[in-house]
Design a protein around this motif. Sequence first.
Motif, short mmCIF file in Angstrom:
data_model
loop_
_atom_site.label_atom_id
_atom_site.label_comp_id
_atom_site.label_asym_id
_atom_site.label_seq_id
_atom_site.Cartn_x
_atom_site.Cartn_y
_atom_site.Cartn_z
N VAL A 54 0.89 -1.19 0.19
CA VAL A 54 0.04 0.20 0.18
C VAL A 54 1.01 1.10 0.02
O VAL A 54 1.53 1.51 0.95
N THR A 55 0.98 1.99 -1.20
CA THR A 55 1.84 2.84 -1.43
C THR A 55 1.29 4.31 -1.07
O THR A 55 0.04 4.68 -1.91
N ALA A 56 1.98 5.17 -0.69
CA ALA A 56 1.10 6.39 -0.28
C ALA A 56 1.45 7.34 -1.96
O ALA A 56 2.21 7.20 -2.65
N GLY A 57 0.17 8.05 -1.98
CA GLY A 57 0.18 8.95 -3.46
C GLY A 57 -1.02 9.59 -3.35
O GLY A 57 -1.86 9.48 -2.33
N THR A 58 -1.45 9.97 -4.33
CA THR A 58 -2.78 11.09 -4.67
C THR A 58 -3.60 10.17 -5.89
O THR A 58 -3.14 10.76 -7.02
N PRO A 59 -4.41 9.26 -5.61
CA PRO A 59 -4.67 8.54 -4.25
C PRO A 59 -3.70 7.44 -4.08
O PRO A 59 -2.70 7.06 -4.65
N PRO A 60 -3.83 6.97 -2.89
CA PRO A 60 -3.06 5.89 -2.37
C PRO A 60 -3.23 4.68 -3.47
O PRO A 60 -4.50 4.42 -3.75
N THR A 61 -2.27 3.79 -3.55
CA THR A 61 -2.44 2.60 -4.46
C THR A 61 -2.09 1.36 -3.81
O THR A 61 -1.51 1.50 -2.68
N MET A 62 -2.50 0.41 -4.06
CA MET A 62 -2.21 -1.05 -3.73
C MET A 62 -2.01 -1.98 -4.51
O MET A 62 -2.70 -2.30 -5.55
N LYS A 63 -0.89 -2.65 -4.33
CA LYS A 63 -0.66 -3.79 -5.32
C LYS A 63 -0.63 -5.27 -4.49
O LYS A 63 -0.28 -5.46 -3.46
N GLY A 64 -1.60 -5.91 -5.16
CA GLY A 64 -1.94 -7.34 -4.30
C GLY A 64 -3.26 -6.96 -4.10
O GLY A 64 -4.04 -6.31 -4.44
N PRO A 65 -3.98 -7.95 -3.09
CA PRO A 65 -3.07 -9.10 -2.42
C PRO A 65 -2.73 -10.07 -3.14
O PRO A 65 -3.48 -10.66 -4.12
N THR A 66 -1.36 -10.71 -2.83
CA THR A 66 -0.76 -12.07 -3.44
C THR A 66 -0.51 -13.03 -2.49
O THR A 66 0.00 -12.82 -1.59
N ALA A 67 -1.06 -14.34 -2.64
CA ALA A 67 -0.74 -15.38 -1.82
C ALA A 67 0.95 -15.44 -1.83
O ALA A 67 1.55 -15.74 -2.87
N VAL A 68 1.40 -15.53 -0.41
CA VAL A 68 2.97 -15.68 -0.53
C VAL A 68 3.33 -17.00 -0.66
O VAL A 68 4.21 -17.31 -1.36
N ASP A 69 2.56 -18.11 -0.50
CA ASP A 69 2.81 -19.62 -0.79
C ASP A 69 1.79 -20.31 -0.60
O ASP A 69 0.32 -19.87 -0.49
N GLU A 70 1.86 -21.66 -0.44
CA GLU A 70 0.73 -22.42 -0.10
C GLU A 70 0.46 -22.18 1.23
O GLU A 70 0.83 -21.63 2.16
N PRO A 71 -0.88 -22.65 1.51
CA PRO A 71 -1.67 -22.31 2.97
C PRO A 71 -0.53 -22.63 4.19
O PRO A 71 -0.02 -23.77 4.19
N VAL A 72 -0.27 -21.82 5.12
CA VAL A 72 0.29 -22.14 6.14
C VAL A 72 -0.38 -22.51 7.59
O VAL A 72 0.01 -23.37 8.10
N PHE A 73 -1.75 -21.93 7.66
CA PHE A 73 -2.59 -22.12 8.67
C PHE A 73 -3.76 -22.85 8.30
O PHE A 73 -4.23 -23.09 7.24
N PRO A 74 -4.37 -23.47 9.50
CA PRO A 74 -5.54 -24.25 9.15
C PRO A 74 -6.79 -23.21 8.47
O PRO A 74 -6.79 -22.20 9.17
#
Length: 297
Positions: A54-74
């Motif tokens: 989430v990057t500051a700007g006018t307006p702010p922008t967001m890249k993602g969300p992207t899964a980091v890897d396979e599921p980690v938690f139940p």
Amino acid sequence: MKRRSTFACLAGTLALTAAAFVPTAHAAPQSATEACAVGLGSVDAAGAQTSSGVTAGTPPTMKGPTAVDEPVFPPGQVRLSSVWEIEPNVAGFDRSGYVVQGDALYRYFYNRSFGDDIVKRIGGGWSNFTALEVSHFEDTKRKIFHWMAYGLRSDGTLFRWNGGWGRAQSVPGFSSVKSMALISKTATYDTFLANTRGGALYTIRIPVTSPLKPIVTRVRTSTWQGFEALVASKCGNYGTLLLGIDKDTNSGYLYAVGHANGAATVINALGKVDGTFPNAPYYRWGAVFYLDPLNGD
């Protein structure tokens, strides 16, 4: 290829955040603010960690969300999360952090490019907790170090663990707090920025000395009640980039916050982020602790 591109996204977000550590006065100038970003993490419905920039700007922008890897938690089990540290390794990235699953607190460490996940159950009794965070501070020049963990219970009791998960110190009086984000960790104190159900915004400075005696200072009196989650990152030498997440509308709003100074604190509203926030919980992706300064107070 997916794993490599995701790692690149994570590394890029952290690099951008680090690049924003430029000299400022009490409030970051516009050019510095626009270079700042929050490395936002969350847990999706499948139990996978995600990464967004989430990057500051006018307006702010967001890249993602992207899964980091396979599921980690139940799936569907994680309620709370601390900051997660990322450390580059010759084989990918090491990731570690604490989460609350149901009634229990766990520590996770994993690097899917090297070995199995390491999961340690710390203990139970966490059903009624509403916030969790860890402050890991080290000044290598002065050889000063502390590790503090904080938990807020639904009855307003704030807990602190010093150096490990043994006996905790606690203090009542925080039942109005809706969410809180760590904005400063120093040799002598940690500081949270917290919003209340009544709409006020406060700093909670917690000296590292014993007994536990938080110092609460009002920053704003109203309009902050809409956020169920706050996530903060360093911006400039003394400022903070603050993301407020409204879970009722799945929307996020970004603020550039100057060095904490009570009601005189400068807060610039940067606007609504061009993305949605459907997951929970939210937390900050941080660099390894000795490269992760927070100086917002």
